[in-house]
Motif scaffolding. Structure first.
Motif, mmCIF file in Angstrom:
data_model
loop_
_atom_site.group_PDB
_atom_site.id
_atom_site.type_symbol
_atom_site.label_atom_id
_atom_site.label_comp_id
_atom_site.label_asym_id
_atom_site.label_seq_id
_atom_site.Cartn_x
_atom_site.Cartn_y
_atom_site.Cartn_z
ATOM 1 N N ALA A 112 7.821 4.915 -1.452
ATOM 2 C CA ALA A 112 6.741 5.248 -0.515
ATOM 3 C C ALA A 112 5.642 4.186 -0.484
ATOM 4 N N VAL A 113 6.035 2.940 -0.212
ATOM 5 C CA VAL A 113 5.054 1.878 0.001
ATOM 6 C C VAL A 113 5.440 1.144 1.268
ATOM 7 N N TYR A 114 4.433 0.594 1.955
ATOM 8 C CA TYR A 114 4.715 -0.183 3.155
ATOM 9 C C TYR A 114 5.334 -1.515 2.754
ATOM 10 N N PRO A 115 6.528 -1.864 3.274
ATOM 11 C CA PRO A 115 7.157 -3.147 2.924
ATOM 12 C C PRO A 115 6.627 -4.313 3.749
ATOM 13 N N VAL A 116 5.760 -4.037 4.720
ATOM 14 C CA VAL A 116 5.180 -5.062 5.592
ATOM 15 C C VAL A 116 3.701 -4.750 5.792
ATOM 16 N N LEU A 165 4.234 1.873 14.372
ATOM 17 C CA LEU A 165 3.973 1.030 13.202
ATOM 18 C C LEU A 165 4.061 1.882 11.942
ATOM 19 N N GLY A 166 4.498 1.288 10.852
ATOM 20 C CA GLY A 166 4.489 1.996 9.572
ATOM 21 C C GLY A 166 5.728 2.820 9.310
ATOM 22 N N HIS A 167 6.661 2.836 10.258
ATOM 23 C CA HIS A 167 7.890 3.624 10.083
ATOM 24 C C HIS A 167 8.772 3.063 8.976
ATOM 25 N N ARG A 168 8.568 1.789 8.627
ATOM 26 C CA ARG A 168 9.361 1.216 7.534
ATOM 27 C C ARG A 168 8.972 1.800 6.180
ATOM 28 N N GLY A 169 7.899 2.561 6.166
ATOM 29 C CA GLY A 169 7.494 3.232 4.937
ATOM 30 C C GLY A 169 8.258 4.513 4.674
ATOM 31 N N ASP A 205 0.841 -1.202 0.000
ATOM 32 C CA ASP A 205 0.000 0.000 0.000
ATOM 33 C C ASP A 205 0.874 1.249 0.000
ATOM 34 N N GLN A 206 0.356 2.311 -0.579
ATOM 35 C CA GLN A 206 1.069 3.584 -0.565
ATOM 36 C C GLN A 206 1.136 4.121 0.869
#
Length: 230
Positions: free
Chosen positions: A92-96, A83-87, A47-48
């Protein structure tokens, strides 16, 4: 996710605990709070990226696709976690993905305000940097274990990690409601293999079961499995 007039505890938030108190009014103005149900997806791999989430109540699993029908749980997040910091970054997409393990509450801030927060709050940025470093260390350890540690050692490692992160109930069981499939995904093994290994650990009196709950009966010998790779 259900948005509404939801009270959250600022003492359970990675952001509000570490940002300047002068910055808190801006956080309260920009954050959105949601109720999540058990099994609900908070964000999905691919997801973006729109923003960052913080767990205020409940437990969440962070997972990646392993193949067409399997997943690997990267880590678990409890109240106070980000959560979501890996984005963050140029892609600019979530890798998890992040999925609620139980009913809970998460807060959300958009990426523009999050980046402004990083620039203004040096202590928060420092704490986040340390969190990134620790998460990277754990990820590298997990990849090494997947490559070199036998499955019994990986299951033992998973149980010890859960004990260290979530603690124990008053009855001595791991303080997290986790399915055997999720335990398998966390250990990087199949459900059938983990089912067999758990039975072996029970037979060896290293763990004990009560329904879906697991207790560690012999911590020292269970730890030896992770050291020796037995």
């Amino acid at each position: 996710m259900k948005k509404g007039k939801i009270e959250c505890n600022p003492d359970n938030c990675f952001l509000t605990k570490n940002c300047l108190k002068e910055w808190l009014p801006s956080v309260l103005q920009h954050k959105k709070t949601f109720k999540v149900k058990k099994g609900e997806t908070i964000f999905k791999e691919g997801d973006q990226v729109t923003g960052v989430f913080f767990v205020n109540a409940g437990n969440v699993k962070i997972h990646k696709r392993w193949d067409a029908d399997k997943e690997l749980i990267v880590r678990f997040a409890k109240e106070g976690s980000i959560l979501g910091h890996r984005g963050l970054g140029d892609v600019a997409v979530y890798p998890v993905s992040a999925t609620a393990l139980e009913n809970g509450i998460v807060c959300y801030i958009d990426m523009e305000f999050f980046e402004a927060t990083l620039k203004v709050n040096s202590d928060f940025t420092y704490k986040l940097l340390r969190f990134f470093a620790e998460e990277l260390r754990e990820s590298e350890k997990k990849m090494r274990n997947l490559a070199h540690m036998p499955v019994k050692g990986r299951v033992a490692e998973a149980l010890i990690t859960l004990k260290n992160q979530f603690g124990l109930t008053n009855s001595g069981f791991l303080n997290i409601d986790l399915s055997r499939q999720d335990l398998a995904s966390f250990a990087g093994a199949t459900y059938e293999t983990v089912f067999r290994v758990i039975n072996e650990l029970v037979h060896d009196k290293l763990v004990a079961l009560s329904g879906k709950s697991i207790s560690i009966a012999n911590y020292d010998n269970l730890l030896k499995l992770t050291v020796q790779g037995a």
